[in-house]
Structure formats: structure tokens, C-alpha cells
Design a protein around this motif. Structure first.
Motif, PDB file in Angstrom:
ATOM      1  N   THR A 197       0.815  -1.215   0.000  1.00  0.00           N
ATOM      2  CA  THR A 197       0.000   0.000   0.000  1.00  0.00           C
ATOM      3  C   THR A 197       0.848   1.264   0.000  1.00  0.00           C
ATOM      4  OG1 THR A 197      -0.131   0.101   2.428  1.00  0.00           O
ATOM      5  CG2 THR A 197      -1.815  -1.201   1.270  1.00  0.00           C
ATOM      6  N   ARG A 198       2.158   1.141   0.174  1.00  0.00           N
ATOM      7  CA  ARG A 198       3.027   2.322   0.221  1.00  0.00           C
ATOM      8  C   ARG A 198       3.320   2.819  -1.193  1.00  0.00           C
ATOM      9  NH1 ARG A 198       1.585   0.831   5.270  1.00  0.00           N
ATOM     10  NH2 ARG A 198       2.315   2.490   6.678  1.00  0.00           N
ATOM     11  N   GLU A 199       3.126   4.122  -1.395  1.00  0.00           N
ATOM     12  CA  GLU A 199       3.311   4.699  -2.720  1.00  0.00           C
ATOM     13  C   GLU A 199       4.758   4.631  -3.191  1.00  0.00           C
ATOM     14  OE1 GLU A 199       1.755   8.620  -2.868  1.00  0.00           O
ATOM     15  OE2 GLU A 199      -0.300   8.014  -2.348  1.00  0.00           O
ATOM     16  N   ALA A 200       5.688   4.525  -2.269  1.00  0.00           N
ATOM     17  CA  ALA A 200       7.097   4.523  -2.645  1.00  0.00           C
ATOM     18  C   ALA A 200       7.548   3.220  -3.303  1.00  0.00           C
ATOM     19  CB  ALA A 200       7.970   4.799  -1.413  1.00  0.00           C
ATOM     20  N   VAL A 201       6.728   2.178  -3.247  1.00  0.00           N
ATOM     21  CA  VAL A 201       7.105   0.902  -3.868  1.00  0.00           C
ATOM     22  C   VAL A 201       6.859   0.985  -5.372  1.00  0.00           C
ATOM     23  CG1 VAL A 201       6.658  -1.574  -3.980  1.00  0.00           C
ATOM     24  CG2 VAL A 201       6.645  -0.414  -1.770  1.00  0.00           C
ATOM     25  N   ASP A 202       7.931   0.994  -6.138  1.00  0.00           N
ATOM     26  CA  ASP A 202       7.837   1.173  -7.588  1.00  0.00           C
ATOM     27  C   ASP A 202       7.677  -0.134  -8.349  1.00  0.00           C
ATOM     28  OD1 ASP A 202       8.499   4.128  -7.693  1.00  0.00           O
ATOM     29  OD2 ASP A 202      10.284   3.364  -6.681  1.00  0.00           O
ATOM     30  N   HIS A 203       8.320  -1.196  -7.855  1.00  0.00           N
ATOM     31  CA  HIS A 203       8.283  -2.491  -8.536  1.00  0.00           C
ATOM     32  C   HIS A 203       7.989  -3.580  -7.508  1.00  0.00           C
ATOM     33  CE1 HIS A 203      10.880   0.057 -11.018  1.00  0.00           C
ATOM     34  NE2 HIS A 203      10.613  -0.721 -12.048  1.00  0.00           N
ATOM     35  N   CYS A 204       7.124  -4.501  -7.887  1.00  0.00           N
ATOM     36  CA  CYS A 204       6.832  -5.673  -7.054  1.00  0.00           C
ATOM     37  C   CYS A 204       7.149  -6.906  -7.891  1.00  0.00           C
ATOM     38  CB  CYS A 204       5.368  -5.665  -6.627  1.00  0.00           C
ATOM     39  SG  CYS A 204       4.883  -7.048  -5.575  1.00  0.00           S
ATOM     40  N   LEU A 218      -2.947  -6.610  -5.232  1.00  0.00           N
ATOM     41  CA  LEU A 218      -2.321  -5.899  -6.346  1.00  0.00           C
ATOM     42  C   LEU A 218      -3.327  -5.121  -7.183  1.00  0.00           C
ATOM     43  CD1 LEU A 218       0.284  -8.549  -7.573  1.00  0.00           C
ATOM     44  CD2 LEU A 218       0.771  -6.366  -6.458  1.00  0.00           C
ATOM     45  N   ALA A 219      -4.621  -5.363  -6.969  1.00  0.00           N
ATOM     46  CA  ALA A 219      -5.638  -4.654  -7.741  1.00  0.00           C
ATOM     47  C   ALA A 219      -5.545  -3.149  -7.534  1.00  0.00           C
ATOM     48  CB  ALA A 219      -7.026  -5.161  -7.354  1.00  0.00           C
ATOM     49  N   ASP A 220      -5.110  -2.733  -6.345  1.00  0.00           N
ATOM     50  CA  ASP A 220      -4.985  -1.307  -6.041  1.00  0.00           C
ATOM     51  C   ASP A 220      -3.547  -0.806  -6.111  1.00  0.00           C
ATOM     52  OD1 ASP A 220      -7.748  -1.060  -5.535  1.00  0.00           O
ATOM     53  OD2 ASP A 220      -7.470  -1.857  -3.508  1.00  0.00           O
ATOM     54  N   TYR A 221      -2.640  -1.666  -6.505  1.00  0.00           N
ATOM     55  CA  TYR A 221      -1.228  -1.297  -6.585  1.00  0.00           C
ATOM     56  C   TYR A 221      -0.965  -0.602  -7.911  1.00  0.00           C
ATOM     57  CZ  TYR A 221       3.830  -1.928  -7.056  1.00  0.00           C
ATOM     58  OH  TYR A 221       5.185  -1.721  -7.253  1.00  0.00           O
ATOM     59  N   GLU A 222      -0.298   0.540  -7.886  1.00  0.00           N
ATOM     60  CA  GLU A 222      -0.115   1.343  -9.093  1.00  0.00           C
ATOM     61  C   GLU A 222       1.289   1.238  -9.679  1.00  0.00           C
ATOM     62  OE1 GLU A 222      -1.326   5.299  -8.139  1.00  0.00           O
ATOM     63  OE2 GLU A 222      -3.442   4.754  -7.904  1.00  0.00           O
ATOM     64  N   GLY A 223       2.138   0.416  -9.085  1.00  0.00           N
ATOM     65  CA  GLY A 223       3.493   0.281  -9.590  1.00  0.00           C
ATOM     66  C   GLY A 223       3.597  -0.792 -10.666  1.00  0.00           C
ATOM     67  N   TYR A 235       6.309 -12.055 -17.052  1.00  0.00           N
ATOM     68  CA  TYR A 235       5.446 -10.977 -17.515  1.00  0.00           C
ATOM     69  C   TYR A 235       5.696  -9.714 -16.697  1.00  0.00           C
ATOM     70  CZ  TYR A 235       2.959 -14.658 -19.979  1.00  0.00           C
ATOM     71  OH  TYR A 235       2.656 -15.703 -20.813  1.00  0.00           O
ATOM     72  N   VAL A 236       5.812  -8.589 -17.390  1.00  0.00           N
ATOM     73  CA  VAL A 236       5.973  -7.291 -16.753  1.00  0.00           C
ATOM     74  C   VAL A 236       4.701  -6.493 -16.998  1.00  0.00           C
ATOM     75  CG1 VAL A 236       7.340  -5.181 -16.635  1.00  0.00           C
ATOM     76  CG2 VAL A 236       8.461  -7.370 -17.110  1.00  0.00           C
ATOM     77  N   ASP A 237       3.954  -6.220 -15.940  1.00  0.00           N
ATOM     78  CA  ASP A 237       2.694  -5.485 -16.035  1.00  0.00           C
ATOM     79  C   ASP A 237       2.952  -4.018 -15.696  1.00  0.00           C
ATOM     80  OD1 ASP A 237       1.467  -7.942 -16.509  1.00  0.00           O
ATOM     81  OD2 ASP A 237       1.036  -8.252 -14.375  1.00  0.00           O
ATOM     82  N   THR A 238       2.670  -3.138 -16.640  1.00  0.00           N
ATOM     83  CA  THR A 238       2.844  -1.711 -16.442  1.00  0.00           C
ATOM     84  C   THR A 238       1.550  -0.994 -16.797  1.00  0.00           C
ATOM     85  OG1 THR A 238       3.540  -1.170 -18.688  1.00  0.00           O
ATOM     86  CG2 THR A 238       5.240  -1.994 -17.190  1.00  0.00           C
ATOM     87  N   ALA A 239       1.528   0.309 -16.606  1.00  0.00           N
ATOM     88  CA  ALA A 239       0.351   1.100 -16.957  1.00  0.00           C
ATOM     89  C   ALA A 239       0.072   1.046 -18.450  1.00  0.00           C
ATOM     90  CB  ALA A 239       0.546   2.549 -16.512  1.00  0.00           C
TER      91      ALA A 239
END
Length: 311
Positions: A197-204, A218-223, A235-239
Motif C-alpha cells: 500500500t506504500r506509494e514509494a514501492v515502484d516495482h513488485c 495488487l488490484a490497487d497497486y499502481e506500480g 510478464y511485466v505489467d505496467t500502466a
């Protein structure tokens, strides 16, 4: 080449080579026993849990990833805690010999983190982790080294040390425009949600088991999500929908630590300014190459070796 800090676990791995029948016995006896490719954390191991240990090796996801980042050319610092028994197992010296800065490692009144690595005949593994000294990483320790983290180009995190101090650290990075790129390995997945949930996490970077465990979170994860799948397509999932990478074909001997090698190389290449695709492709090749030798660290290649392998 960039600066990388790994904040995480330092373990002594007890390696147990097991047959299919032995695995079936463990699975029947312990409902928490890991599946193939899975890591589980057990706070209290039962007294009767006494598998036959074939050898001891250096491990811990934090330490393994630090070694991989150093092999990939990054200036690498290890943050975490070891037990007062670390000299007996050559834990700190081995990290230093691998090119990792160990000056900031702390010492706790507990054994250096013990882990049991069950290696199947196929080379696949299952890992049982007991916290040991890793549980002593607290907010005071993390605060004392916050400047080193903030000055790094990339921060590697895992889930083998207490979550609360790591979450506090991530919160402190939110408003820092020059903060490091943060890579979170959600292993083991149990209890990792507060970090996601921390915004600072860029990659999981979950493997297939970890992805299944945290998919709803991960549904709410934006990284960016880097889905490791062993020898199968990554697989690399990005925006922008992302991309896929095929690992090179190798003959695996032991898959222990392959994901750690991938994470370490990913951090080092991103810290050096490489594109995401190039960093992932290099990291996937390094992780695959590492499976050709036994042990979490013995097969970690150098960046030059990876480049030569890729041609």
C-alpha cells in the motif's frame, strides 16, 4: 554503475536434498510445509522438525540480492542484522568478499537467521524460514540508516524482516523527490500487504505462488509488477500493458536463489540507468544462469558473463 541498498534478511541455509517420498511425509505431517518454489516463515518450529541437513550455505533473500547486485556492478550496501554466531558461519566476511559493504550490519542476541532449503531431485526448492536475528531489525535501526537509503539509487526490500519499520521507512520516502527506486520482493507473501500500500514501492516482483497469494491486493497497486515464473515466460505489467520476456534455456541444477539473482540484477541495472526492458532481460538471463550451480550464491554470474551469454 549506481548505488544499491538491500534492507533485509541474512540467513544460514540448511540444505536438505529430499526424495519425493520424503516430501510427501513432510507435507502430510505439517500443513504449513511449502509448495514447490514457495517460501514460508514459521515463528516456532516444532521440536520434532529435524530434517537431515546435507550442508550449510550462506543465504537470506536480502543478502542474496545484495550479492547479485554487487556482481552486476552496483556499489552495494547490506542493511540488516546477524547473530553473534555469524563468525562461526563466516556470514559477514562472505558478503564482504562478494563486494558488499557490510559496515552497517547490526548484531542481535539471537542466532543468525536459520532457513531450511529442501531441494528436490528436479532442482526445484521449497524454503522454510525461521526469523532468528532478522526479527531484531527495528525502527531504531532503520532510522539510524535512513540517510544511506535515501542517498541510494535503488532500494531492495523483501519480507523476511519485520514489516512495521520497513513501512515507516517507505512513508519517509514519499515526499523525497530524489528517493531511490524501490523494488519489493513479496516473499514470503504472508503479511506483506502493508508494504504494497506504500506509494514509494515502484516495482513488485512476485513468483507464481506469491502472485496468487497477493493478486487481490495488487488490484490497487499502481506500480510495475514483474511476475517471475521460474523457467517459464516472465510478464511485466505496467500502466501501458507491459511486455513478456522468455528466459534462456538452461539445464538447472538448483533453483534456490534464482529469483534473488533476478532482483539484484534488476536493481543494479535500473540504478545504472538502463531501460526497464533491458534491465529485466538482463536480470532474467542472470537468474537463469544462476540455476546451473548448487546454492543460492555460488552460481551468481557477473554482468560481463551475462552479456557474453546473451551475445
Amino acid at each position: 554503475m549506481g548505488d544499491v541498498v538491500s534492507l533485509g534478511s541474512v540467513n544460514v541455509d540448511r540444505v536438505c536434498h529430499v526424495s519425493a517420498d520424503e516430501l510427501a511425509t513432510f507435507e502430510a505431517r505439517y500443513d504449513w510445509f511449502p509448495e514447490r518454489g514457495e517460501t514460508v516463515r514459521v515463528a516456532d518450529l516444532p521440536d520434532e522438525f529435524d530434517p537431515e541437513v546435507d550442508e550449510r550455505r550462506h543465504g537470506g533473500k536480502g543478502a542474496n540480492q545484495a550479492v547479485a547486485a554487487a556482481r552486476a556492478g552496483a556499489t552495494t550496501t547490506m542493511l540488516g542484522k546477524v547473530g553473534r554466531d555469524h563468525g562461526r558461519y563466516d556470514v559477514v566476511s562472505a558478503l564482504a568478499r562478494a563486494g558488499v559493504d557490510t559496515d552497517a550490519l547490526g548484531t542481535a542476541d539471537a542466532p543468525t537467521g536459520p532457513a531450511y532449503v529442501f531441494v528436490e531431485e528436479s532442482g526445484d526448492n521449497r524454503i522454510v524460514v525461521h526469523p532468528g536475528a532478522n526479527a531484531a531489525v527495528d525502527e531504531a535501526y532503520v532510522r539510524a540508516h535512513a540517510d544511506a537509503v535515501a542517498e541510494a539509487d535503488c532500494l531492495l526490500l523483501q519480507n523476511e524482516i519485520p514489516v512495521a519499520p520497513v513501512a515507516t521507512l517507505l512513508d519517509s520516502l514519499d515526499d523525497d523527490p530524489d528517493r531511490p527506486t524501490v523494488i519489493l520482493d513479496p516473499a514470503p507473501p504472508d503479511g506483506v500487504d502493508p508494504l504494497l500500500t506504500r506509494e514509494a514501492v515502484d516495482h513488485c516482483t512476485p513468483n507464481e505462488h506469491e502472485y496468487a497469494a497477493i493478486e487481490s491486493s495488487l488490484a490497487d497497486y499502481e506500480g510495475i509488477v514483474v511476475r517471475k515464473q521460474g523457467g517459464d515466460t516472465l510478464y511485466v505489467d505496467t500502466a501501458d500493458d507491459g511486455f513478456a520476456v522468455e528466459p534462456p534455456a538452461v539445464d538447472p541444477v538448483d533453483t534456490t536463489g534464482a529469483g534473488d539473482v533476478l532482483n539484484g540484477f534488476l536493481a543494479a541495472r535500473l540504478a545504472a540507468g538502463a531501460s526497464l526492458r533491458d534491465a529485466v532481460e538482463t536480470a532474467v538471463t542472470a537468474g537463469s544462469m544462476a540455476t546451473r550451480e548448487a546454492g543460492a550464491r555460488s552460481g551468481v554470474p557477473t554482468l560481463d558473463a551475462v552479456r557474453a551469454f546473451r551475445g
